[in-house]
Design a protein around this motif. Structure first.
Motif, PDB file in Angstrom:
ATOM      1  N   GLU A   1       0.803  -1.215   0.000  1.00  0.00           N
ATOM      2  CA  GLU A   1       0.000   0.000   0.000  1.00  0.00           C
ATOM      3  C   GLU A   1       0.843   1.275   0.000  1.00  0.00           C
ATOM      4  O   GLU A   1       0.322   2.370  -0.181  1.00  0.00           O
ATOM      5  N   HIS A   2       2.156   1.163   0.179  1.00  0.00           N
ATOM      6  CA  HIS A   2       3.019   2.345   0.123  1.00  0.00           C
ATOM      7  C   HIS A   2       3.028   2.988  -1.261  1.00  0.00           C
ATOM      8  O   HIS A   2       3.001   4.210  -1.393  1.00  0.00           O
ATOM      9  N   ASP A   3       3.112   2.139  -2.291  1.00  0.00           N
ATOM     10  CA  ASP A   3       3.484   2.663  -3.614  1.00  0.00           C
ATOM     11  C   ASP A   3       3.164   1.609  -4.662  1.00  0.00           C
ATOM     12  O   ASP A   3       3.340   0.410  -4.397  1.00  0.00           O
ATOM     13  N   PRO A   4       2.717   1.988  -5.856  1.00  0.00           N
ATOM     14  CA  PRO A   4       2.498   0.995  -6.912  1.00  0.00           C
ATOM     15  C   PRO A   4       3.769   0.241  -7.300  1.00  0.00           C
ATOM     16  O   PRO A   4       3.692  -0.847  -7.880  1.00  0.00           O
ATOM     17  N   LEU A   5       4.945   0.804  -6.977  1.00  0.00           N
ATOM     18  CA  LEU A   5       6.213   0.130  -7.263  1.00  0.00           C
ATOM     19  C   LEU A   5       6.728  -0.682  -6.088  1.00  0.00           C
ATOM     20  O   LEU A   5       7.800  -1.300  -6.181  1.00  0.00           O
ATOM     21  N   ALA A   6       6.003  -0.706  -4.967  1.00  0.00           N
ATOM     22  CA  ALA A   6       6.442  -1.466  -3.805  1.00  0.00           C
ATOM     23  C   ALA A   6       6.562  -2.944  -4.160  1.00  0.00           C
ATOM     24  O   ALA A   6       5.766  -3.487  -4.931  1.00  0.00           O
ATOM     25  N   ALA A   7       7.561  -3.594  -3.582  1.00  0.00           N
ATOM     26  CA  ALA A   7       7.820  -5.007  -3.877  1.00  0.00           C
ATOM     27  C   ALA A   7       7.330  -5.880  -2.723  1.00  0.00           C
ATOM     28  O   ALA A   7       7.613  -5.605  -1.559  1.00  0.00           O
ATOM     29  N   ALA A   8       6.602  -6.946  -3.068  1.00  0.00           N
ATOM     30  CA  ALA A   8       6.117  -7.907  -2.078  1.00  0.00           C
ATOM     31  C   ALA A   8       6.474  -9.300  -2.580  1.00  0.00           C
ATOM     32  O   ALA A   8       6.006  -9.724  -3.646  1.00  0.00           O
ATOM     33  N   VAL A   9       7.306 -10.012  -1.828  1.00  0.00           N
ATOM     34  CA  VAL A   9       7.832 -11.304  -2.278  1.00  0.00           C
ATOM     35  C   VAL A   9       7.638 -12.332  -1.162  1.00  0.00           C
ATOM     36  O   VAL A   9       8.030 -12.099  -0.020  1.00  0.00           O
ATOM     37  N   LEU A  10       7.031 -13.437  -1.511  1.00  0.00           N
ATOM     38  CA  LEU A  10       6.923 -14.585  -0.612  1.00  0.00           C
ATOM     39  C   LEU A  10       7.815 -15.698  -1.146  1.00  0.00           C
ATOM     40  O   LEU A  10       7.723 -16.053  -2.328  1.00  0.00           O
ATOM     41  N   VAL A  11       8.662 -16.248  -0.292  1.00  0.00           N
ATOM     42  CA  VAL A  11       9.525 -17.367  -0.652  1.00  0.00           C
ATOM     43  C   VAL A  11       9.152 -18.541   0.246  1.00  0.00           C
ATOM     44  O   VAL A  11       9.221 -18.440   1.476  1.00  0.00           O
ATOM     45  N   THR A  12       8.753 -19.647  -0.357  1.00  0.00           N
ATOM     46  CA  THR A  12       8.275 -20.775   0.429  1.00  0.00           C
ATOM     47  C   THR A  12       8.514 -22.096  -0.293  1.00  0.00           C
ATOM     48  O   THR A  12       8.634 -22.131  -1.522  1.00  0.00           O
ATOM     49  N   ASP A  13       8.556 -23.155   0.507  1.00  0.00           N
ATOM     50  CA  ASP A  13       8.645 -24.502  -0.067  1.00  0.00           C
ATOM     51  C   ASP A  13       7.308 -25.230   0.012  1.00  0.00           C
ATOM     52  O   ASP A  13       7.236 -26.430  -0.241  1.00  0.00           O
ATOM     53  N   SER A  14       6.239 -24.503   0.338  1.00  0.00           N
ATOM     54  CA  SER A  14       4.935 -25.130   0.550  1.00  0.00           C
ATOM     55  C   SER A  14       3.926 -24.706  -0.509  1.00  0.00           C
ATOM     56  O   SER A  14       3.397 -23.580  -0.459  1.00  0.00           O
ATOM     57  N   PRO A  15       3.589 -25.592  -1.461  1.00  0.00           N
ATOM     58  CA  PRO A  15       2.544 -25.263  -2.444  1.00  0.00           C
ATOM     59  C   PRO A  15       1.195 -24.983  -1.782  1.00  0.00           C
ATOM     60  O   PRO A  15       0.432 -24.140  -2.258  1.00  0.00           O
ATOM     61  N   ASP A  16       0.904 -25.687  -0.682  1.00  0.00           N
ATOM     62  CA  ASP A  16      -0.370 -25.443   0.001  1.00  0.00           C
ATOM     63  C   ASP A  16      -0.423 -24.024   0.562  1.00  0.00           C
ATOM     64  O   ASP A  16      -1.474 -23.359   0.508  1.00  0.00           O
ATOM     65  N   LEU A  17       0.696 -23.538   1.097  1.00  0.00           N
ATOM     66  CA  LEU A  17       0.727 -22.172   1.606  1.00  0.00           C
ATOM     67  C   LEU A  17       0.533 -21.178   0.467  1.00  0.00           C
ATOM     68  O   LEU A  17      -0.166 -20.167   0.626  1.00  0.00           O
ATOM     69  N   VAL A  18       1.122 -21.462  -0.679  1.00  0.00           N
ATOM     70  CA  VAL A  18       0.954 -20.573  -1.834  1.00  0.00           C
ATOM     71  C   VAL A  18      -0.521 -20.413  -2.170  1.00  0.00           C
ATOM     72  O   VAL A  18      -1.015 -19.290  -2.345  1.00  0.00           O
ATOM     73  N   ASP A  19      -1.221 -21.522  -2.267  1.00  0.00           N
ATOM     74  CA  ASP A  19      -2.651 -21.474  -2.602  1.00  0.00           C
ATOM     75  C   ASP A  19      -3.429 -20.684  -1.547  1.00  0.00           C
ATOM     76  O   ASP A  19      -4.299 -19.860  -1.873  1.00  0.00           O
ATOM     77  N   ALA A  20      -3.110 -20.925  -0.277  1.00  0.00           N
ATOM     78  CA  ALA A  20      -3.831 -20.261   0.805  1.00  0.00           C
ATOM     79  C   ALA A  20      -3.533 -18.759   0.823  1.00  0.00           C
ATOM     80  O   ALA A  20      -4.436 -17.945   1.066  1.00  0.00           O
TER      81      ALA A  20
END
Length: 446
Positions: free
Chosen positions: A271-290
């Motif tokens: 919400e800071h900026d349209p160029l703000a970066a949000a990255v999730l790094v995970t080994d869990s496909p189930d977490l990705v879906d959730a």
């Protein structure tokens, strides 16, 4: 909103070199060098015309021509008087916690005895004057006043000034909440100026209606790409903390993480900026879906839906799937995020292995937004991968180490022959002669 809330990047089964890993990671397009060309005439105009250039720039970029550039003391005082009591209490607690943490960063002078009669002392001396920049674009940042001013004050900087853009809705003065934060911190030198022109004014100094903004030694504080470009252009004339780019959050999580927590934290920075970066790094496909499902719900209901959706869908944001936590650690160390959350089992152990991050937030109850306001840590942090070589703002940012060398005649005699030898080896014989003028008996050719 776009069809895809956030891009996916699947790196499972790949064994990438550091170079390949860095190339694959999402990054914001943030071309400071191109922006330098845009700000060069603005900076030159301030250098040539001073205050007149700042008034013209305010009218052009901020949509208002301030009545004065320096904010009068009564305007600052009134801002505190009319401040919402709950906001005041929150700012006071933020200041208190920041002072507790930053007080422990103060450094002591150290003296080392190198030889009998020969010492080197490292003195820590604050810069003479700093210019602290507080943005005023898409949001209001009184918290940035706290994060800039507290370490400067604890470093015992003798002179400091705050600059923040003039606001059309507030009579050409900076936002009253920013002014109130200045009042709480007993900062009385505040200037209604923003952007590259404010950085230039700090670097060169200005005079307006009898008020003087003396040149500063150092400019700190976050800002947009034009502020970063002005810092790059003026580096050398004035010291800078960093060329801060759009904010970043990376979350390293395994299947133990709460998807709603992760989604809310990604959105909090988006919400800071349209160029703000949000990255999730995970080994869990189930977490990705959730997390994707949680994002869809939360983005639709958040206040700045369009801004958040643009940031999450941009090339700077992604959900990255990896084989395991070891691979996730390698990735986040290569990414060197401004803010890094660890939401895994044994999060403290994983966090202890992080080498590159502006700040690390450990476990499910340490969201980045806590650090933005009231953890006691500083939120002025390196972005764009610069955390691999740079630190966030601290008391040390405002200090300079000065070596003080004190040798007796005998101590110089004991080592002087080596000085003469090395000077001649470098074909700088006058260096050695400065020693021989004191101890001619050391001349090996005599």
């Amino acid at each position: 909103m776009p069809d895809t809330i956030i891009p996916r990047l699947d790196l499972r089964g790949q064994h990438l070199s550091l170079r390949e890993l860095k190339a694959a990671l999402p990054r914001a397009e943030f071309d400071v060098e191109a922006a330098v060309d845009a700000v060069r005439p603005i900076v030159a105009d301030v250098a040539e015309r001073g205050a007149a250039a700042l008034y013209d720039a305010a009218e052009r970029f901020d949509g208002i021509r301030p009545g004065r550039l320096r904010v009068p003391a009564e305007v600052i005082a009134d801002a505190l008087t009319t401040l919402d009591p709950a906001v005041r209490a929150a700012l006071e607690e933020s200041i208190r916690r920041a002072r507790v943490v930053h007080a422990d960063q103060r450094r002591s002078d150290t003296t080392t005895q190198v030889a009998d009669g020969g010492t080197v002392t490292e003195r820590w001396v604050p810069v003479d004057r700093v210019g602290l920049y507080v943005p005023g674009g898409l949001a209001v940042y009184p918290s940035s006043v706290v994060m800039n001013v507290v370490p400067a004050q604890l470093a015992q900087v003798p002179s400091l000034a705050v600059a923040s853009p003039p606001q059309r809705d507030h009579g050409g003065w900076p936002h009253p909440t920013i002014l109130a934060a200045c009042a709480l911190l007993e900062v009385d030198e505040v200037w209604a100026m923003g952007g590259a022109q404010a950085v230039a004014a700090f670097a060169y100094g200005i005079e307006d209606d009898g008020e003087v903004c003396d040149p500063v030694s150092l400019v700190t504080g976050p800002g947009n790409i034009y502020v970063a470009a002005a810092k790059r252009l003026l580096k050398g004339i004035v010291g800078i903390d960093a060329e801060a780019g759009p904010t970043e959050i990376a979350v390293l999580a395994d299947d133990s993480a709460d998807a709603d927590h992760v989604a809310s934290d990604l959105i909090s920075q988006a919400e800071h900026d349209p160029l703000a970066a949000a990255v999730l790094v995970t080994d869990s496909p189930d977490l990705v879906d959730a997390v994707e499902a949680a994002l869809a719900r939360r983005v639709a209901s958040t206040k700045h839906t369009e801004r958040v959706a643009t940031a999450l869908a941009g090339r700077q944001s992604a959900i990255v799937l990896v084989d395991d936590v070891e691979a996730a650690l390698a990735l986040v160390n290569a990414y060197a995020a401004e803010h890094l959350e660890i939401q895994t089992r044994d999060a403290a152990s994983v966090a202890a292995r992080v080498r590159n991050a502006g700040a690390v937030f450990v476990g499910p109850w340490s969201p980045v937004s806590l650090g933005d306001y009231a953890a006691g840590s500083n939120h002025v942090l390196p972005t764009g991968g610069c955390a691999c070589h740079s630190s966030g703002l601290s008391v040390q940012s405002f200090l300079r180490g000065i070596h003080v060398v004190t040798y007796s005649s005998q101590a110089l005699r004991e080592v002087g022959g080596h000085v003469v030898t090395l000077a001649r080896a470098e074909d700088l014989p006058a260096h050695g002669e400065a020693v021989l003028a004191r101890h001619p008996e050391l001349d090996p050719s005599a």
